[in-house]
Design an enzyme around this catalytic site. Structure first.
Site, mmCIF file in Angstrom:
data_model
loop_
_atom_site.group_PDB
_atom_site.id
_atom_site.type_symbol
_atom_site.label_atom_id
_atom_site.label_comp_id
_atom_site.label_asym_id
_atom_site.label_seq_id
_atom_site.Cartn_x
_atom_site.Cartn_y
_atom_site.Cartn_z
ATOM 1 N N VAL A 1 1.110 -1.209 -0.056
ATOM 2 C CA VAL A 1 -0.134 0.056 -0.368
ATOM 3 C C VAL A 1 0.784 1.273 0.062
ATOM 4 C CG1 VAL A 1 -1.832 1.193 1.453
ATOM 5 C CG2 VAL A 1 -1.689 -1.181 1.231
ATOM 6 N N ALA B 1 4.722 4.405 3.404
ATOM 7 C CA ALA B 1 3.665 2.933 2.355
ATOM 8 C C ALA B 1 4.506 1.291 3.284
ATOM 9 C CB ALA B 1 4.643 2.622 1.183
ATOM 10 N N LYS B 2 3.800 0.228 2.765
ATOM 11 C CA LYS B 2 4.026 -1.127 3.551
ATOM 12 C C LYS B 2 3.312 -1.952 3.207
ATOM 13 C CE LYS B 2 5.250 -1.216 8.488
ATOM 14 N NZ LYS B 2 5.961 -0.110 8.910
ATOM 15 N N GLY B 3 3.686 -3.170 3.255
ATOM 16 C CA GLY B 3 4.050 -4.123 3.376
ATOM 17 C C GLY B 3 3.811 -5.309 3.556
#
Length: 427
Positions: A70, A115-117
């Protein structure tokens, strides 16, 4: 009537971590003045990618895992945020984590967006070859989003230097050239930065030290209780211990250790020898019930595990006067109201655990310039950036008569929304 089963990553009621972030935005909205017009920008992630990650297992079977990346907001720069491997990862969680990265990067004035995953997997159930295949396939699936000037992943829960090495190698192979800047938190031998592994824990220590100064409380002899003894928790424990504080309780997946006279984290790490399941067998401390951790007699409580740990149920039991959020989103808004009323100061995650992304920024800069700094340089620069950010937020909190989380959000959201307003809307 047939009831449709929604995918596991959908949370239409916003009851999870994303809902918690939305409530935090609602609380800061009255303090943003004209910029509040743009606040809906932060209520809508810029881009959410959900991917299928098929992996051939060692026994020949093919298993499918859900993966996420995201990008919450890119108004101030490329996306920046970690990747976690955990069986409970959801889109709601990754959305919230990416949003907290937006706030965190802006709070300490780094030139990044949020952001992140994540991948929904229990990495402990995979062999090393299976873990490598999963990492490489996930990297390839999100490869359309990431890049040194687009979105830069880093380690998070259950990921580490080796995972980052596989991610960098996979991306580089697909690009046809070595791209060291695509991830941070890499091994030093591959362009990683000195001081990165302990950076989040060190940052917790720096902001706690600064808060204790303003609160008129001594660091030497201060009793510290730490939840989570992974990279963040054990680094914070060692640094607090070495500075003269007393680690009186440590909680991890195996249980809770307690010793009023203090636990030596260096000795505990040697005893564990990489196996956290041995925690409760440590002979130099007693074992207490996990629920009793929250009522430990201490000056400083440092949650460094997962989100949603301090709730309205356990907040009334907390005796600490300073909470340092090493984890992301460990305290619910309702719990923070209780803590505020009790006179407990909360150092919010978006400030307290910003040490990791700050040193990730240093690594990214070093990769771009191919010039590397000493560990002393890293520590000094980290100390300066976090101390200055804390000072500005402390003064803003006093001027606006709000708590430190609200002050951090005022500062961070103002920076992001000002950038959004100045960039304008593309027709």
């Amino acid at each position: 009537m047939t009831t449709l089963s929604l995918p596991s990553y959908i949370d239409p009621a916003h009851t999870g971590p994303w809902g918690m972030f939305l409530e935090q935005l609602d609380r800061v909205a009255p303090h943003l003045g004209p910029l509040a017009e743009w606040l809906d920008t932060l209520r809508h992630p810029k881009r959410c990618l959900v991917v299928d990650v098929p992996v051939r297992m060692d026994d020949g079977r093919i298993r499918h895992f859900e993966g996420f990346r995201v990008q919450h907001n890119l108004s101030r720069g490329p996306g920046k945020g970690g990747v976690r491997f955990h069986p409970d990862v959801t889109l709601s969680e990754v959305m919230a984590l990416s949003a907290w990265m937006t706030v965190k990067n802006a709070a300490v004035n780094l030139p990044f967006g949020g952001a992140k995953g994540g991948v929904r997997v229990d990495p402990k159930t995979l062999s090393t070859p299976e873990l490598e295949r999963l990492t490489r396939r996930y990297t390839s699936e999100i490869g359309t989003l990431i890049g040194p000037d687009r979105d830069i992943p880093a380690p998070d829960v259950n990921t580490n230097e080796q995972i980052m090495a596989w991610m960098m190698d996979t991306y580089s192979i697909n690009q046809g050239s070595t791209q060291t800047g695509v991830v941070t938190g890499k091994p030093v031998s591959m362009g990683g930065s000195l001081g990165r592994r302990d950076a989040t824990g060190r940052g917790c220590f720096v902001v706690a030290r600064e808060a204790l100064k303003r609160l008129g409380r001594p660091l030497t002899g201060a009793r510290v209780a730490i939840q989570g003894f992974g990279n963040v928790g054990n680094a914070a424990a060692r640094i607090f211990h070495d500075a003269g504080a007393k680690i009186v309780a440590i909680q991890d997946v195996a249980g809770t250790l307690h010793h009023p006279g203090g636990i030596d984290p260096h000795a505990l790490l040697r005893f564990l020898d990489g196996d956290p399941r041995r925690l409760t067998a440590y002979p130099e401390a007693g074992v207490i019930d996990n629920a009793d951790f929250w009522s430990t007699d201490c000056e400083i409580l440092l949650p460094a595990a997962l989100e949603h740990q301090i709730t309205a149920d356990n907040a009334p039991r907390i005796r600490a006067k300073l909470i340092v959020e090493g984890a992301n989103g460990p305290t619910t808004p309702q719990a923070e109201d209780i803590l505020d009323a009790a006179g407990c100061t909360v150092l919010p995650d978006v400030l307290a655990n910003a040490g990791g992304v700050t040193v990730s920024y240093f690594e990214w800069v070093q990769n771009a310039s191919s010039f590397f700094w000493t560990e002393k340089d890293i520590h000094d620069r980290l100390d300066r950036i976090l101390s200055e950010a804390f000072q500005a937020i402390w003064e803003l909190a006093a001027a606006r008569r709000v708590n430190l989380r609200t002050a951090t959000y005022i500062m961070a959201c103002s920076r992001v929304l000002q950038a959004r307003a100045q960039r304008g809307l593309y027709p």
